[in-house]
Design an enzyme around this catalytic site. Structure first.
Site, PDB file in Angstrom:
ATOM      1  N   CYS A 154       2.826   2.382  14.917  1.00 50.76           N
ATOM      2  CA  CYS A 154       1.418   2.704  15.185  1.00 50.76           C
ATOM      3  C   CYS A 154       1.066   2.596  16.668  1.00 50.76           C
ATOM      4  CB  CYS A 154       0.493   1.796  14.374  1.00 50.76           C
ATOM      5  SG  CYS A 154       0.686   2.004  12.596  1.00 50.76           S
ATOM      6  N   HIS A 186      -6.518   2.616  18.085  1.00 53.36           N
ATOM      7  CA  HIS A 186      -5.723   3.021  16.918  1.00 53.36           C
ATOM      8  C   HIS A 186      -6.611   2.863  15.692  1.00 53.36           C
ATOM      9  CE1 HIS A 186      -2.797   3.386  13.873  1.00 53.36           C
ATOM     10  NE2 HIS A 186      -2.694   2.096  13.602  1.00 53.36           N
ATOM     11  N   ASN A 212      -5.154   5.814   8.386  1.00 54.68           N
ATOM     12  CA  ASN A 212      -4.261   5.382   9.465  1.00 54.68           C
ATOM     13  C   ASN A 212      -3.135   6.414   9.589  1.00 54.68           C
ATOM     14  OD1 ASN A 212      -2.354   4.172  11.106  1.00 54.68           O
ATOM     15  ND2 ASN A 212      -2.461   2.169  10.104  1.00 54.68           N
TER      16      ASN A 212
HETATM   17  N1  ACO Z   1      -7.595  -2.034  -4.084  1.00 54.88           N
HETATM   18  C1  ACO Z   1      -8.005  -3.175  -4.661  1.00 54.88           C
HETATM   19  N2  ACO Z   1      -7.523  -4.388  -4.341  1.00 54.88           N
HETATM   20  C2  ACO Z   1      -6.566  -4.445  -3.392  1.00 54.88           C
HETATM   21  C3  ACO Z   1      -6.081  -3.298  -2.741  1.00 54.88           C
HETATM   22  C4  ACO Z   1      -6.623  -2.056  -3.126  1.00 54.88           C
HETATM   23  N3  ACO Z   1      -6.241  -0.878  -2.575  1.00 54.88           N
HETATM   24  N4  ACO Z   1      -5.145  -3.669  -1.853  1.00 54.88           N
HETATM   25  C5  ACO Z   1      -5.051  -4.999  -1.922  1.00 54.88           C
HETATM   26  N5  ACO Z   1      -5.898  -5.473  -2.872  1.00 54.88           N
HETATM   27  C6  ACO Z   1      -6.094  -6.846  -3.293  1.00 54.88           C
HETATM   28  C7  ACO Z   1      -4.906  -7.745  -3.066  1.00 54.88           C
HETATM   29  O1  ACO Z   1      -3.949  -7.563  -4.090  1.00 54.88           O
HETATM   30  C8  ACO Z   1      -5.539  -9.115  -3.106  1.00 54.88           C
HETATM   31  O2  ACO Z   1      -5.726  -9.468  -4.443  1.00 54.88           O
HETATM   32  P1  ACO Z   1      -5.505 -10.996  -4.907  1.00 54.88           P
HETATM   33  O3  ACO Z   1      -6.510 -11.784  -4.122  1.00 54.88           O
HETATM   34  O4  ACO Z   1      -5.761 -10.926  -6.367  1.00 54.88           O
HETATM   35  O5  ACO Z   1      -4.079 -11.316  -4.546  1.00 54.88           O
HETATM   36  C9  ACO Z   1      -6.918  -8.877  -2.495  1.00 54.88           C
HETATM   37  O6  ACO Z   1      -7.125  -7.454  -2.527  1.00 54.88           O
HETATM   38  C10 ACO Z   1      -7.019  -9.386  -1.071  1.00 54.88           C
HETATM   39  O7  ACO Z   1      -5.871  -8.962  -0.356  1.00 54.88           O
HETATM   40  P2  ACO Z   1      -5.758  -9.110   1.179  1.00 54.88           P
HETATM   41  O8  ACO Z   1      -4.485  -8.443   1.630  1.00 54.88           O
HETATM   42  O9  ACO Z   1      -5.944 -10.544   1.579  1.00 54.88           O
HETATM   43  O10 ACO Z   1      -7.045  -8.264   1.629  1.00 54.88           O
HETATM   44  P3  ACO Z   1      -7.587  -7.954   3.054  1.00 54.88           P
HETATM   45  O11 ACO Z   1      -9.025  -8.209   3.109  1.00 54.88           O
HETATM   46  O12 ACO Z   1      -6.695  -8.547   4.112  1.00 54.88           O
HETATM   47  O13 ACO Z   1      -7.451  -6.372   3.123  1.00 54.88           O
HETATM   48  C11 ACO Z   1      -5.972  -4.770   4.095  1.00 54.88           C
HETATM   49  C12 ACO Z   1      -6.206  -5.759   2.951  1.00 54.88           C
HETATM   50  C13 ACO Z   1      -7.014  -3.673   4.014  1.00 54.88           C
HETATM   51  C14 ACO Z   1      -4.571  -4.177   3.938  1.00 54.88           C
HETATM   52  C15 ACO Z   1      -6.099  -5.504   5.419  1.00 54.88           C
HETATM   53  O14 ACO Z   1      -5.350  -6.671   5.414  1.00 54.88           O
HETATM   54  C16 ACO Z   1      -5.658  -4.658   6.590  1.00 54.88           C
HETATM   55  O15 ACO Z   1      -6.236  -3.637   6.878  1.00 54.88           O
HETATM   56  N6  ACO Z   1      -4.656  -5.137   7.315  1.00 54.88           N
HETATM   57  C17 ACO Z   1      -4.156  -4.419   8.467  1.00 54.88           C
HETATM   58  C18 ACO Z   1      -2.999  -3.673   8.031  1.00 54.88           C
HETATM   59  C19 ACO Z   1      -2.884  -2.353   8.682  1.00 54.88           C
HETATM   60  O16 ACO Z   1      -3.820  -1.681   8.992  1.00 54.88           O
HETATM   61  N7  ACO Z   1      -1.620  -1.955   8.840  1.00 54.88           N
HETATM   62  C20 ACO Z   1      -1.328  -0.678   9.328  1.00 54.88           C
HETATM   63  C21 ACO Z   1      -0.264  -0.668  10.329  1.00 54.88           C
HETATM   64  S1  ACO Z   1      -0.542  -1.831  11.578  1.00 54.88           S
HETATM   65  C22 ACO Z   1      -1.911  -1.360  12.205  1.00 54.88           C
HETATM   66  O17 ACO Z   1      -2.107  -0.183  12.253  1.00 54.88           O
HETATM   67  C23 ACO Z   1      -2.840  -2.342  12.693  1.00 54.88           C
END
Ligand code: ACO
Length: 324
Positions: free
Chosen positions: A114, A251, A281
């Site tokens: 990314c 990004h 993304n």
């Molecule tokens: N729909 C419903 N629930 C979901 C989904 C979904 N699509 N995805 C995850 N969950 C659930 C998880 O299973 C978890 O459930 P649990 O509590 O029962 O275990 C709950 O949501 C919370 O999960 P977290 O991962 O803690 O949620 P968070 O608020 O961190 O959001 C997300 C997840 C959106 C992936 C976030 O962490 C994020 O955006 N991280 C950055 C990752 C990213 O963007 N990576 C791309 C490449 S790197 C970059 O570009 C920065």
């Protein structure tokens, strides 16, 4: 006299197929509401069957060349950032070269996931400042839909396909922050974070392309911290501060990461180009897509001070400060 790499043209291309969040509701335990509130994403584009990264990149390249009023033969080099190249080799950049009818110069890919476009911009800037090239086409192009696990709700709802490109051209500057062009770059990587975000396949391991694996909340934490740090470092190198910034073009991974970074830089959201709602993304393509959309919307104008910042697998992260 200082040689600056100035943006002469910008363009983008998005595949025709738009996938709204609702499409994931039918086959996964997720909702449009969850995806919108946790990420800001409303829809993304997916490439058609047979449509490759170099196809998207070539269309973005042609749009950027048209915007610059240049032909492919006017270029000295192509630097293409991608993690989803058409083939293991040759470089997707050479395939774009062939598709746009460029037979001179040289072309290569950059792999920093990314953060790829920021790394590609820094490389192109070095080629221009060292006199090895006068005009460089810098492309970010991805077909991330090809490496998603559509059973994993934590990753497959986040990514999209697309491409963006800029034409950089050497110009004489005064060596001050008032110059147009790239003013400073700041790059980092730390391979000890490999397991936070990676693809579970590859040529020398499984012999397959693999699929994206991510510890989302850990990546989130690093993103917020490291993006503001690298943006500040790049601004410092240019002798500037957050108050000088006209546009952050970040990004586009997650609206909450974008907002938290802007807040740490003390730049209001009105001065941030946001496209994540429409593109998801798109990895290395997200910044050039946002630059192109930001210009088309009338947000980015000549003379504006822009900070781009990105983080991705590696982890790798960095920022570029440029005056449009
Ligand atoms: N729909 C419903 N629930 C979901 C989904 C979904 N699509 N995805 C995850 N969950 C659930 C998880 O299973 C978890 O459930 P649990 O509590 O029962 O275990 C709950 O949501 C919370 O999960 P977290 O991962 O803690 O949620 P968070 O608020 O961190 O959001 C997300 C997840 C959106 C992936 C976030 O962490 C994020 O955006 N991280 C950055 C990752 C990213 O963007 N990576 C791309 C490449 S790197 C970059 O570009 C920065």
């Amino acid at each position: 006299m200082t040689i600056r790499a100035v943006v002469r043209g910008v363009g983008h291309y998005l595949p025709a197929r738009v996938v709204p969040n609702a499409e994931f509701e039918t086959r996964l335990d997720t909702t449009d509401e969850w995806i919108r509130t946790r990420t800001g994403i409303e829809r993304r584009h997916f490439a058609a069957e047979g449509e490759t990264t170099s196809d998207l990149g070539a269309k973005a390249a042609e749009a950027a060349l048209a915007d610059a009023g240049l032909a492919a033969a006017d270029l000295d080099a192509i630097v293409l950032a991608t993690s989803t190249a058409d083939l293991t080799f040759p470089a997707a950049a050479t395939m774009v070269q062939q598709k746009i009818g460029m037979t001179n110069g040289f072309a290569f890919d950059v792999q920093a996931v990314c953060a790829g476009f920021v790394f590609a911009l820094a490389n192109a800037n070095a080629l221009i400042q060292s006199g090895q090239a006068r005009r460089v086409l810098v492309i970010g192009a991805e077909t991330f839909s090809r490496i998603l696990d559509f059973e994993d709700r934590g990753t497959c709802v986040l990514f999209g396909d697309g491409a963006g490109a800029v034409v950089l051209e050497a110009a004489e500057g005064k060596g001050t922050a008032a110059d147009r062009g790239i003013l400073a770059t700041d790059l980092h990587s730390d391979g000890s974070y490999r397991d936070l975000l990676y693809v579970d396949g590859g040529v020398s391991t499984t012999g397959t392309a693999g699929q994206v694996r991510m510890q989302g909340n850990q990546v989130f934490r690093h993103a917020v911290e490291k993006l503001a740090e690298t943006a500040h470092a790049a601004l410092d190198k240019a002798g500037l501060s957050g108050a000088d910034v006209d546009w952050i073009v970040p990004h586009q991974a997650n609206l909450r990461i974008i907002a938290a970074t802007a807040q740490r830089m003390q730049v209001p959201m009105e001065r941030v180009v946001v496209t994540v709602q429409d593109h998801g993304n798109t990895s290395a393509a997200s910044i050039p897509l946002a630059l192109s959309v930001g210009k088309a919307r009338g947000q980015i104008k000549e003379g504006d001070l822009i900070v781009t910042e990105a983080i991705g697998g590696g982890l790798s992260w960095g920022a570029v400060v440029l005056r449009w």
